[in-house]
Each structure stands twice: as C-alpha cells, then as structure tokens.
Enzyme design. Sequence first.
Site, PDB file in Angstrom:
ATOM      1  N   GLY A   1      76.550  66.374 150.463  1.00  0.00           N
ATOM      2  CA  GLY A   1      76.706  67.140 149.239  1.00  0.00           C
ATOM      3  C   GLY A   1      78.157  67.163 148.792  1.00  0.00           C
ATOM      4  O   GLY A   1      79.072  67.003 149.607  1.00  0.00           O
TER       5      GLY A   1
ATOM      6  N   GLN B   1      85.655  70.040 144.407  1.00  0.00           N
ATOM      7  CA  GLN B   1      86.197  69.210 145.500  1.00  0.00           C
ATOM      8  C   GLN B   1      86.863  67.945 144.977  1.00  0.00           C
ATOM      9  O   GLN B   1      87.605  67.296 145.707  1.00  0.00           O
ATOM     10  CB  GLN B   1      85.085  68.826 146.490  1.00  0.00           C
ATOM     11  CG  GLN B   1      84.558  70.001 147.282  1.00  0.00           C
ATOM     12  CD  GLN B   1      83.500  69.534 148.267  1.00  0.00           C
ATOM     13  OE1 GLN B   1      82.345  69.393 147.909  1.00  0.00           O
ATOM     14  NE2 GLN B   1      83.897  69.284 149.501  1.00  0.00           N
TER      15      GLN B   1
ATOM     16  N   CYS C   1      82.355  70.105 156.156  1.00  0.00           N
ATOM     17  CA  CYS C   1      82.682  69.973 154.733  1.00  0.00           C
ATOM     18  C   CYS C   1      83.684  68.844 154.561  1.00  0.00           C
ATOM     19  O   CYS C   1      84.635  68.753 155.347  1.00  0.00           O
ATOM     20  CB  CYS C   1      83.266  71.290 154.229  1.00  0.00           C
ATOM     21  SG  CYS C   1      83.726  71.264 152.500  1.00  0.00           S
ATOM     22  N   LEU C   2      83.476  68.019 153.553  1.00  0.00           N
ATOM     23  CA  LEU C   2      84.403  66.902 153.314  1.00  0.00           C
ATOM     24  C   LEU C   2      85.815  67.402 152.988  1.00  0.00           C
ATOM     25  O   LEU C   2      86.775  66.670 153.151  1.00  0.00           O
ATOM     26  CB  LEU C   2      83.880  66.012 152.177  1.00  0.00           C
ATOM     27  CG  LEU C   2      82.552  65.292 152.475  1.00  0.00           C
ATOM     28  CD1 LEU C   2      82.028  64.603 151.220  1.00  0.00           C
ATOM     29  CD2 LEU C   2      82.716  64.295 153.613  1.00  0.00           C
TER      30      LEU C   2
ATOM     31  N   GLU D   1      77.002  73.994 148.924  1.00  0.00           N
ATOM     32  CA  GLU D   1      77.582  73.396 147.708  1.00  0.00           C
ATOM     33  C   GLU D   1      77.733  74.435 146.604  1.00  0.00           C
ATOM     34  O   GLU D   1      78.741  74.448 145.902  1.00  0.00           O
ATOM     35  CB  GLU D   1      76.736  72.217 147.226  1.00  0.00           C
ATOM     36  CG  GLU D   1      76.617  71.065 148.228  1.00  0.00           C
ATOM     37  CD  GLU D   1      77.938  70.595 148.804  1.00  0.00           C
ATOM     38  OE1 GLU D   1      78.972  70.659 148.099  1.00  0.00           O
ATOM     39  OE2 GLU D   1      77.962  70.201 149.976  1.00  0.00           O
TER      40      GLU D   1
HETATM   41 NI    NI Z   1      81.832  71.567 151.369  1.00  0.00          NI
END
Ligand code: NI
Length: 157
Positions: A46, A51, A88-89, A131
């Site tokens: 996601g 981001q 999380c990225l 998200e």
């Molecule tokens: Ni995230």
Amino acid sequence: MAILNIIKEGDPVLRKKCRPVEEITPRILQLLDDMHDTLEKAQGVGLAAPQVGVMRRIVIVEIEDKKYEMINPEIIETKGKQEEIEACLSVPEKFGLVKRPQWVKVRATDRNGKVYEVSGNGLMARCFCHELDHLDGTLYIDKAIEMYDADDIEDAE
Ligand code: NI
C-alpha cells in the site's frame, strides 16, 4: 510512468493532514499511475499520496491480484480485532505490532469518479487502516504496541 521518491519518517510532510480531492484531473490520474509504479518497485502492499509528497486524500492498495485506487476514502464499518506485525515504506528496516480491526469496510471514489465500497479482512483490513491513517498524518509507529528492527525479526526466524 515514473518512480516517485518515498518520503521517510522524520519529514514533517508525513505528519500533515491531507486535503480531499475535489476534482479528478489528469494530474491526479498521472499520480495514481506513478504511485502504482512506485509501489511495485518498492514491493509494498500500500502507498498513500503524502508518502510521495502529495497532500491529497489518495491511497492505493495492492495485495496479490486485488488492486484498489481510493480517492477520499473513509472507513464506514469495522468488526473484530487483530494484532499483527506491520511495516511501512516510509519507516525502513522497522516493524511493529499493531492492533487493528479484523474487518473493515471502506467507501471511496475511483479514478472515474464513481463512489464504491469495498471490505477487507485480515491483511487487507490492516492495509486499509494503515494507508488511511497516513492521510491524517498518523504512522503505525504511533500505535505500535511493540517495535522491532529488521535484525530482531531475523533472529526470531
Ligand atoms: Ni505506511
């Protein structure tokens, strides 16, 4: 097609509340396409617009063969509870145990401007919650019961 830069934790951009999308412009469609490319490259499940530095209420979720584009998404119903590990990225090399609903239903707008509802269980439910939290400047690390780094996880395996 473009791979966008993913903003990392510590940048104040990730802490801001995003504004709703009022009109689905060619720019928004381009953003959705670029977010897919970016998520695929990063091998995530996601991605939220903040981001990649866009302060609009847009997320994408891609789990196995299910792909959702969600504009102005809202959680309208939840059921049950789960406690699972998230990552999380925007928070590289970290993991955390987070409590979420087991099942959620989301109402969102698609790229054609059509409002739809989708429900998800387990990982899908966690991903929707994670998200959507990004759109209000919330990161899973704020909610994590315990945090681990990548080495802890490897040791446990
Ligand atoms: Ni995230």
